[in-house]
Write an enzyme that holds these catalytic residues in place. Structure first.
Site, mmCIF file in Angstrom:
data_model
loop_
_atom_site.group_PDB
_atom_site.id
_atom_site.type_symbol
_atom_site.label_atom_id
_atom_site.label_comp_id
_atom_site.label_asym_id
_atom_site.label_seq_id
_atom_site.Cartn_x
_atom_site.Cartn_y
_atom_site.Cartn_z
ATOM 1 N N LYS A 1 -2.009 -8.829 -1.217
ATOM 2 C CA LYS A 1 -2.489 -8.021 -2.298
ATOM 3 C C LYS A 1 -1.298 -7.701 -3.181
ATOM 4 C CE LYS A 1 -4.138 -4.424 0.140
ATOM 5 N NZ LYS A 1 -3.787 -4.801 1.508
ATOM 6 N N ARG B 1 -10.145 1.747 -0.440
ATOM 7 C CA ARG B 1 -10.067 1.524 1.084
ATOM 8 C C ARG B 1 -11.141 2.084 1.978
ATOM 9 N NH1 ARG B 1 -4.106 0.459 0.988
ATOM 10 N NH2 ARG B 1 -3.556 -0.084 3.048
ATOM 11 N N ARG C 1 -3.051 -0.059 11.490
ATOM 12 C CA ARG C 1 -3.554 -0.219 10.214
ATOM 13 C C ARG C 1 -4.581 -1.468 10.090
ATOM 14 N NH1 ARG C 1 2.046 -2.023 8.189
ATOM 15 N NH2 ARG C 1 1.151 -2.508 6.181
HETATM 16 P P1 AMP Z 1 -0.096 -0.230 1.838
HETATM 17 O O1 AMP Z 1 1.177 -0.224 1.110
HETATM 18 O O2 AMP Z 1 -1.236 -0.455 0.884
HETATM 19 O O3 AMP Z 1 -0.243 -1.178 2.953
HETATM 20 O O4 AMP Z 1 -0.418 1.340 2.302
HETATM 21 C C1 AMP Z 1 0.479 2.039 2.949
HETATM 22 C C2 AMP Z 1 -0.325 3.229 3.954
HETATM 23 O O5 AMP Z 1 -0.469 4.143 2.632
HETATM 24 C C3 AMP Z 1 -1.476 3.020 4.274
HETATM 25 O O6 AMP Z 1 -1.319 2.551 5.673
HETATM 26 C C4 AMP Z 1 -2.150 4.280 4.242
HETATM 27 O O7 AMP Z 1 -1.758 5.191 5.088
HETATM 28 C C5 AMP Z 1 -1.605 4.889 2.846
HETATM 29 N N1 AMP Z 1 -2.730 4.159 1.937
HETATM 30 C C6 AMP Z 1 -2.462 3.530 0.832
HETATM 31 N N2 AMP Z 1 -3.680 3.371 0.032
HETATM 32 C C7 AMP Z 1 -4.435 4.237 0.666
HETATM 33 C C8 AMP Z 1 -6.086 4.338 0.153
HETATM 34 N N3 AMP Z 1 -6.686 3.800 -0.785
HETATM 35 N N4 AMP Z 1 -6.394 5.262 1.143
HETATM 36 C C9 AMP Z 1 -6.087 5.949 2.038
HETATM 37 N N5 AMP Z 1 -4.593 5.723 2.471
HETATM 38 C C10 AMP Z 1 -3.932 4.862 1.706
#
Ligand code: AMP
Length: 218
Positions: free
Chosen positions: A16, A91, A174
């Site tokens: 992404k 999400r 995750r």
């Molecule tokens: P990412 O960099 O998108 O993989 O996000 C890293 C972590 O941030 C995730 O594992 C969640 O703990 C938190 N996070 C990011 N975006 C969201 C979201 N839209 N809703 C809830 N938690 C989020």
């Protein structure tokens, strides 16, 4: 691209962030990554960072109100007036409904959604091999896309960092959060007829070309 908001959907490691950066460059609109904003808040030890840290370290989702607040505020900034790309948000179904209400209140239509589908085996390699430039955010991978000098960004010499949550136990959690809470969004957006599914197992450049060609026509 007619839609005001573009959403990138996909499991952790689907690409992404890489695709969002390419699309942002191509169309000159900002990429908004809730994960990046949260990581920055954790680093700076702000109230937001302190509230989110434990959930992120556990590989669980941060509460909807917290992330919705981030998106509302960030997308109100001047650079988002011509449109924006949401990377890692929504999400959950409740976050998706929030996006619709937010866009509706601003007189904008439904978002366009790109779903990047990748095999579980490749996701694991993408996540365990990922390294991100601490200066410009460029994403490398020790298996597929290594930097020329180990640990150093090709573009600006910045130090490459391995994300704290890219370890095996957290990755498992995750992926579980993705399957349980995020995957239902595919059906939700299919129902609205706004979803484009792309094969994320291909080379990032080939995926980016397909996506930007599609967006230029839509
Ligand atoms: P990412 O960099 O998108 O993989 O996000 C890293 C972590 O941030 C995730 O594992 C969640 O703990 C938190 N996070 C990011 N975006 C969201 C979201 N839209 N809703 C809830 N938690 C989020």
């Amino acid at each position: 691209m007619r839609a005001h908001a573009l959403i990138l959907l996909g499991a952790p490691g689907a690409g992404k962030g890489t695709q969002a950066r390419e699309i942002a460059r191509h169309f000159g609109i900002p990429q908004i990554s809730t994960g990046d904003i949260l990581r920055d808040a954790v680093k700076r030890q702000t109230a937001l960072g302190l509230a989110a840290k434990a959930k992120m370290e556990a590989g669980e989702l941060v509460p909807d109100e917290v992330v919705c607040g981030i998106v509302e505020e960030r997308t109100n900034e001047a650079d988002c007036q011509k449109g924006f790309i949401l990377d890692g948000f929504p999400r959950t179904i409740s976050q998706a409904q929030f996006v619709e209400r937010m866009l509706g209140a601003r007189g904008k239509g439904l978002p366009l959604v790109i779903d990047i589908e990748v095999s579980e085996e490749l996701l694991l390699k993408r996540l365990t091999g990922r390294a991100t430039c601490s200066v410009c955010g460029e994403i490398y991978n020790i298996y597929f896309n290594p930097s020329k000098v180990e640990g150093i960004c090709d573009k600006d010499g910045g130090k490459l960092l391995h994300r704290a949550d890219d370890n095996e136990a957290t990755i498992r959690q995750r992926l579980e959060a993705y399957h349980e809470q995020t995957r239902p969004l595919i059906e939700y957006y299919q129902g609205q007829n706004v979803l484009l599914a792309v094969d994320g197992n291909k080379e990032p450049e080939a995926i980016a070309k397909g996506v930007t060609d599609f967006l230029s026509k839509s």
